[in-house]
Design a protein around this motif. Structure first.
Motif, short mmCIF file in Angstrom:
data_model
loop_
_atom_site.label_atom_id
_atom_site.label_comp_id
_atom_site.label_asym_id
_atom_site.label_seq_id
_atom_site.Cartn_x
_atom_site.Cartn_y
_atom_site.Cartn_z
N SER A 15 0.83 -1.20 0.00
CA SER A 15 0.00 0.00 0.00
C SER A 15 0.86 1.25 0.00
N ALA A 16 0.26 2.33 -0.47
CA ALA A 16 0.95 3.61 -0.59
C ALA A 16 1.25 4.21 0.77
N GLY A 17 2.29 5.03 0.82
CA GLY A 17 2.54 5.83 2.00
C GLY A 17 1.80 7.15 1.91
N GLY A 18 2.07 8.05 2.85
CA GLY A 18 1.51 9.38 2.81
C GLY A 18 2.45 10.36 2.12
N GLY A 19 1.91 11.49 1.68
CA GLY A 19 2.71 12.50 1.03
C GLY A 19 3.58 13.27 2.01
N GLY A 20 4.71 13.78 1.53
CA GLY A 20 5.61 14.56 2.37
C GLY A 20 5.16 16.00 2.48
N TRP A 21 5.66 16.69 3.52
CA TRP A 21 5.35 18.10 3.74
C TRP A 21 6.67 18.89 3.76
N GLY A 22 6.78 19.90 2.91
CA GLY A 22 7.95 20.76 2.90
C GLY A 22 9.11 20.18 2.11
N PRO A 23 10.08 21.01 1.71
CA PRO A 23 11.20 20.55 0.88
C PRO A 23 12.02 19.47 1.57
N PRO A 24 12.34 18.38 0.86
CA PRO A 24 13.12 17.30 1.46
C PRO A 24 14.49 17.75 1.96
N GLU A 25 15.09 18.76 1.31
CA GLU A 25 16.43 19.18 1.73
C GLU A 25 16.43 19.82 3.12
N ASN A 26 15.25 20.15 3.62
CA ASN A 26 15.18 20.74 4.96
C ASN A 26 14.94 19.70 6.06
N ARG A 27 14.94 18.44 5.70
CA ARG A 27 14.70 17.41 6.72
C ARG A 27 15.91 17.29 7.66
N ASP A 28 15.64 17.09 8.92
CA ASP A 28 16.67 16.94 9.94
C ASP A 28 17.51 15.69 9.61
N PRO A 29 18.85 15.83 9.46
CA PRO A 29 19.69 14.65 9.18
C PRO A 29 19.55 13.55 10.22
N ALA A 30 19.30 13.93 11.46
CA ALA A 30 19.12 12.92 12.50
C ALA A 30 17.86 12.09 12.25
N ALA A 31 16.80 12.73 11.71
CA ALA A 31 15.58 12.00 11.38
C ALA A 31 15.83 11.03 10.24
N ARG A 32 16.63 11.46 9.25
CA ARG A 32 16.97 10.56 8.14
C ARG A 32 17.76 9.36 8.65
N ALA A 33 18.70 9.62 9.53
CA ALA A 33 19.52 8.54 10.06
C ALA A 33 18.67 7.55 10.85
N ALA A 34 17.72 8.08 11.61
CA ALA A 34 16.84 7.21 12.38
C ALA A 34 15.97 6.34 11.46
N ASP A 35 15.45 6.94 10.38
CA ASP A 35 14.66 6.17 9.42
C ASP A 35 15.49 5.05 8.81
N ALA A 36 16.73 5.37 8.45
CA ALA A 36 17.60 4.36 7.85
C ALA A 36 17.91 3.24 8.85
N ALA A 37 18.18 3.62 10.09
CA ALA A 37 18.51 2.62 11.11
C ALA A 37 17.34 1.68 11.37
N GLU A 38 16.13 2.19 11.24
CA GLU A 38 14.94 1.38 11.50
C GLU A 38 14.45 0.66 10.25
N GLY A 39 15.14 0.84 9.12
CA GLY A 39 14.77 0.15 7.89
C GLY A 39 13.53 0.69 7.23
N LEU A 40 13.22 1.97 7.46
CA LEU A 40 12.00 2.56 6.90
C LEU A 40 12.21 3.16 5.52
N ILE A 41 13.46 3.36 5.12
CA ILE A 41 13.73 3.93 3.80
C ILE A 41 14.72 3.03 3.06
#
Length: 545
Positions: free
Chosen positions: A519-545
């Motif tokens: 199933s589809a995910g939800g749409g993002g809000w705001g420019p991706p380049e403004n995402r907190d690097p720590a949030a990206r790292a957490a997503d990667a560590a949890e296998g979400l991306i």
């Protein structure tokens, strides 16, 4: 005389408590999986003028349309309505949204004067028509979708008419579920009526009527204060349906919104013309979808009643996909174009209130399966509510994973996997988050799901699909990215497989076949380049991306 503020607050919460109790009663007494597990129902209270007074947290797209049902009953029966009577309807041109949603309306009197209407709307597992499960992707007129019920007097003198109940049950494939769910709806409405009668006796009709009017006025004032703070202007938003199942593709739903002061005019006239397939939206459903979009942009504490929607004017021409002529096929409307109407409105208003807008929520892709259950030696009809799509990202954070669609906004539940396996000849081999399904953004969308479902019925079962979103994912907002779209596959025991389309009838399923849902995910809000690097790292560590 208007009651004091403390009394108004108490009564508003009493109304809220009544609808919540009605919902719990329906949940605990319904027969079918679609109600007692997936919770595809809603309850509301209206006043004697069919104005929405209170609703519980159930299915948003239901509630905005339920006052149309109350108004249809008043129009059909008017001064001949008597205490103790029960009314029923489902027809979209008589206050309904689509045929699977039965609506019970029960009047509440003080003496000889009507003061309230208890309204209960619940989706039936089957409503007749050409296909099982209440959705017919092959339909091109409403008579192929099920039995049409205009407002009828279903009960008199505190009793339901056995002849009418038997006639309706005979026109459904799972009569036991239909009867049980209808009784649960009736019981819920009667409970609400009982509580309102006590409230009328306690406070008196005059005081309660004045309080009701004041509660609606306060919600209007609250909503207008919020809207008034948004930037004036003309805004346009568009969302695309994949197709109608009959050859039309990339079907536009376009909202042109004029915001002036504390009022909004939503003009849907630039949307597509009425189509052949079942994605047309009748007027009550269209108005409800626009109201739902506005509700998402208001503060949570704003009471979502008639007053909150007074700042809103909706325009749509007859003969369009958002206001089809009577007789059109419409059964998918609550999901699609319901979702797309919300998406177009939120897209349009995002520049006016960016902190309130959110990324798109996932679209609906339903599968209804019927076959023979060897364990109970009887026919079953099962509706897929599992593997929900993700909700959209927003200004305060990431979207909720597997939260559902715009039209249900978390109100629908997928229920217990173990309970579904106990009740139906199905085996859930896998049910988990779908990595990479969310739309990227400053705050990403929620994740969709991955499901592997093994068919354990004997003989040949049959499935119908009804949905959208295999071509278009959930919309990114304010620079956010769209999500991955749906991807459903049917795998046979010999390893061969094929992709399922969102609008199919008569799909044959053999024992051991596996339905693979991504199933589809939800749409993002705001420019991706403004995402907190720590949030990206957490997503990667949890296998979400």
């Amino acid at each position: 005389m208007q009651p004091d503020p403390i009394t108004l607050a108490v009564l508003e919460n009493r109304f809220r408590a009544i609808v919540e109790e009605m919902g719990e009663a329906l949940l605990r007494t319904a027969t079918s999986q679609i109600l007692n597990s997936s919770r595809d129902f809603s309850v509301a209270l209206c006043d004697a003028r069919a104005r929405l007074v209170a609703q519980a947290d159930h299915i948003p797209v239901h509630v905005g349309a339920m006052p149309f049902a109350a108004a249809a009953v008043l129009e059909a029966f008017g001064d001949v309505i008597r205490p103790g009577e029960t009314y029923l309807l489902n027809d979209p041109w008589h206050g309904g949204s689509h045929l699977p949603d039965l609506t019970i309306v029960l009047p509440v009197f003080a003496g000889a004067e009507l003061h309230f209407l208890c309204v209960v709307r619940a989706h039936q597992s089957d409503i007749g028509g050409a296909t099982h499960g209440a959705y017919n992707p092959a339909a091109f007129e409403i008579w192929q979708e099920g039995i049409r019920i205009p407002p009828i007097r279903l009960g008199e003198g505190d009793r339901l008419r056995d002849d009418l109940v038997s006639m309706l049950a005979l026109n459904t494939r799972i009569a036991r579920d239909f009867r049980g769910d209808l009784m649960a709806m009736w019981g819920s409405a009667r409970l609400g009526a009982k509580r309102l009668e006590s409230l009328l006796a306690e406070h008196g009709p005059t005081k309660l009527d004045a309080a009701t009017a004041a509660i609606l006025d306060l919600a209007e004032a609250h909503a207008r204060r919020i809207i008034g703070a948004w930037a004036d202007g003309e805004y346009v938003g568009e969302a695309l349906l994949d197709d109608d199942g009959h050859g039309a593709t990339d079907i536009p739903i376009r909202a042109r919104i004029t915001k002036r002061g504390d009022s909004l005019t939503v003009d849907l006239s630039e949307s597509a013309a009425q189509v052949r397939g079942f994605v047309n939206s009748p007027w009550p459903n269209t108005v409800s979808a626009v109201r739902m979009a506005l509700a998402y942009l208001l503060d949570p504490e704003v009471a979502k009643n008639d007053g909150a929607f007074r700042p809103l004017t909706v325009i749509a021409p007859e003969g369009s996909i958002v206001r089809p002529r009577e007789g059109a096929a419409v059964t998918l409307c609550t999901s699609h174009p319901g979702n797309e109407i919300v998406e177009a409105v939120v897209k349009a208003l995002a520049p006016a209130c960016p902190e309130r807008a959110m990324g798109g929520w996932g679209r609906r892709f339903r599968v209804a399966i019927t076959g023979h259950d060897p364990r109970r030696d009887k026919r079953f009809v099962w509706h897929l509510f599992h593997a929900r799509p993700g909700g959209g990202g927003h200004a305060k954070g990431d979207g909720w994973s597997t939260a559902g669609e715009w039209h249900s906004a978390g109100g629908l539940k997928f229920g217990s996997v173990e309970m579904a396996e106990a009740r139906f000849p199905l085996f859930f081999r896998r049910h988990e988050f779908r990595p990479g399904s969310a739309g990227d953004g400053t705050h990403r969308g929620g994740l969709g799901a991955e499901l592997e479902l093994v068919i354990e019925a004997d003989g040949i079962s049959r499935a119908n699909t009804a949905g959208d979103g295999a071509r278009h994912g959930s919309a990114g907002m304010l620079g956010g990215r769209d999500s991955a779209p749906h991807h459903y596959t049917l795998r046979h025991p010999d390893g061969t497989e094929r992709d399922l389309r969102t609008k199919e009838t008569g799909v044959e399923l053999s024992p051991g076949d596996v339905l693979i849902v991504r199933s589809a995910g939800g749409g993002g809000w705001g420019p991706p380049e403004n995402r907190d690097p720590a949030a990206r790292a957490a997503d990667a560590a949890e296998g979400l991306i």
